[in-house]
Design a protein around this motif. Structure first.
Motif, short mmCIF file in Angstrom:
data_model
loop_
_atom_site.label_atom_id
_atom_site.label_comp_id
_atom_site.label_asym_id
_atom_site.label_seq_id
_atom_site.Cartn_x
_atom_site.Cartn_y
_atom_site.Cartn_z
N GLY A 179 -1.93 3.37 -8.03
CA GLY A 179 -0.51 3.45 -7.96
C GLY A 179 -0.32 2.74 -6.36
O GLY A 179 0.57 2.62 -5.80
N THR A 180 -1.13 3.21 -5.52
CA THR A 180 -1.49 3.11 -3.30
C THR A 180 -1.13 1.78 -3.26
O THR A 180 -0.78 0.93 -3.06
CB THR A 180 -2.50 3.58 -3.42
OG1 THR A 180 -1.89 5.48 -3.69
CG2 THR A 180 -2.15 3.59 -1.79
N ALA A 181 -1.94 0.80 -4.13
CA ALA A 181 -2.21 -0.79 -4.35
C ALA A 181 -1.14 -1.32 -4.22
O ALA A 181 -0.12 -2.11 -3.26
CB ALA A 181 -3.15 -0.79 -5.25
N VAL A 182 0.08 -0.46 -5.33
CA VAL A 182 1.64 -1.27 -5.89
C VAL A 182 2.28 -0.46 -4.71
O VAL A 182 3.00 -1.86 -4.34
CB VAL A 182 1.50 -0.17 -7.52
CG1 VAL A 182 2.87 -1.43 -7.46
CG2 VAL A 182 0.50 -1.41 -7.98
N LEU A 183 2.11 0.27 -4.24
CA LEU A 183 2.81 0.84 -2.98
C LEU A 183 2.91 -0.07 -2.17
O LEU A 183 3.70 -0.69 -1.38
CB LEU A 183 3.62 2.36 -2.97
CG LEU A 183 3.87 3.60 -4.16
CD1 LEU A 183 3.71 4.49 -3.98
CD2 LEU A 183 5.12 2.72 -4.34
N ALA A 184 1.62 -0.08 -1.68
CA ALA A 184 1.41 -1.17 -0.41
C ALA A 184 1.93 -3.03 -0.55
O ALA A 184 2.16 -3.73 0.36
CB ALA A 184 -0.30 -1.59 -0.13
N VAL A 185 1.51 -3.70 -1.83
CA VAL A 185 2.31 -4.99 -1.88
C VAL A 185 3.91 -4.55 -2.30
O VAL A 185 4.11 -5.52 -1.02
CB VAL A 185 1.76 -5.19 -3.49
CG1 VAL A 185 2.84 -6.42 -3.87
CG2 VAL A 185 0.06 -5.79 -3.45
N CYS A 186 4.38 -3.82 -2.27
CA CYS A 186 5.86 -2.92 -2.34
C CYS A 186 6.08 -3.54 -0.38
O CYS A 186 7.64 -4.02 0.36
CB CYS A 186 6.80 -2.41 -2.96
SG CYS A 186 6.20 -2.41 -4.64
N LEU A 187 5.15 -2.98 0.18
CA LEU A 187 5.78 -2.18 2.05
C LEU A 187 5.07 -3.95 1.78
O LEU A 187 6.60 -4.37 3.26
CB LEU A 187 4.25 -1.66 2.39
CG LEU A 187 4.41 -1.32 3.73
CD1 LEU A 187 5.46 -1.12 4.56
CD2 LEU A 187 3.17 -0.86 4.12
N ARG A 188 4.28 -4.70 1.76
CA ARG A 188 4.42 -5.98 2.68
C ARG A 188 5.38 -7.36 2.39
O ARG A 188 5.41 -7.91 2.94
CB ARG A 188 2.70 -6.25 1.73
CG ARG A 188 2.27 -7.55 2.57
CD ARG A 188 1.25 -8.40 1.40
NE ARG A 188 0.33 -9.45 2.58
CZ ARG A 188 0.94 -10.82 2.40
NH1 ARG A 188 2.06 -11.47 2.07
NH2 ARG A 188 0.83 -10.93 4.01
N ILE A 189 5.59 -6.64 1.10
CA ILE A 189 6.54 -7.68 0.65
C ILE A 189 8.52 -7.63 1.60
O ILE A 189 8.72 -8.58 2.08
CB ILE A 189 7.38 -7.82 -1.58
CG1 ILE A 189 6.56 -8.42 -2.03
CG2 ILE A 189 8.83 -8.56 -1.30
CD1 ILE A 189 6.27 -7.69 -3.65
N GLN A 190 8.04 -6.11 1.98
CA GLN A 190 9.61 -5.69 2.22
C GLN A 190 9.69 -6.13 4.11
O GLN A 190 10.08 -6.35 5.12
CB GLN A 190 10.08 -4.09 2.58
CG GLN A 190 10.46 -3.53 1.44
CD GLN A 190 10.52 -2.42 1.09
OE1 GLN A 190 10.62 -1.46 1.81
NE2 GLN A 190 10.92 -1.62 0.00
N VAL A 191 7.91 -6.01 4.46
CA VAL A 191 7.69 -6.03 6.25
C VAL A 191 7.77 -7.83 6.56
O VAL A 191 7.78 -7.95 7.77
CB VAL A 191 6.44 -5.61 6.30
CG1 VAL A 191 6.59 -5.34 7.54
CG2 VAL A 191 6.43 -4.19 5.75
#
Length: 114
Positions: free
Chosen positions: A67-79
């Motif tokens: 879950g943390t990895a998925v949220l970090a990928v979402c952060l990467r996409i947004q940044v």
């Protein structure tokens, strides 16, 4: 088929050259994702070797990492500055969303532990 190793080498060189142009903040997020996924893999390997007696604990640990990895990928996409879909979203807001979602995720994980 004798060209396959040469093609693979060209592909890897091409990827390295493209990744060298990636901003540092995205590389840091990539390392965080790799660390989270590696931790999940280690937990799965340990479960395979030692057994899964407290199965809730195993599931909580693995789901927390994934879950943390998925949220970090979402952060990467947004940044990512190259992503036009989130061009109006400030990086601070994306990071705040990441932190809030991580907080909710880990509250659910702690509740699942019992």
């Amino acid at each position: 088929m004798p060209r396959a190793p040469g093609d693979a080498k060209l592909l890897i060189q091409s990827l390295n050259k493209a990744y060298a142009a990636t901003p540092t903040n995205l590389k840091i997020i990539d390392l965080y994702v790799i660390c989270a996924v590696a931790t999940a893999v280690i937990q799965i390997a340990y479960m395979g070797l030692a057994g899964s007696f407290p199965f809730n604990s195993f599931l909580s640990g693995v789901l927390s990492c994934i879950g943390t990895a998925v949220l970090a990928v979402c952060l990467r996409i947004q940044v990512n500055k190259d992503n036009k879909e989130f061009k109006d979203l400030p990086p601070e807001r994306a990071f705040a969303d990441f932190v809030l979602c991580n907080l909710v995720l880990h509250l659910v994980i702690m509740n699942f532990l019992g």
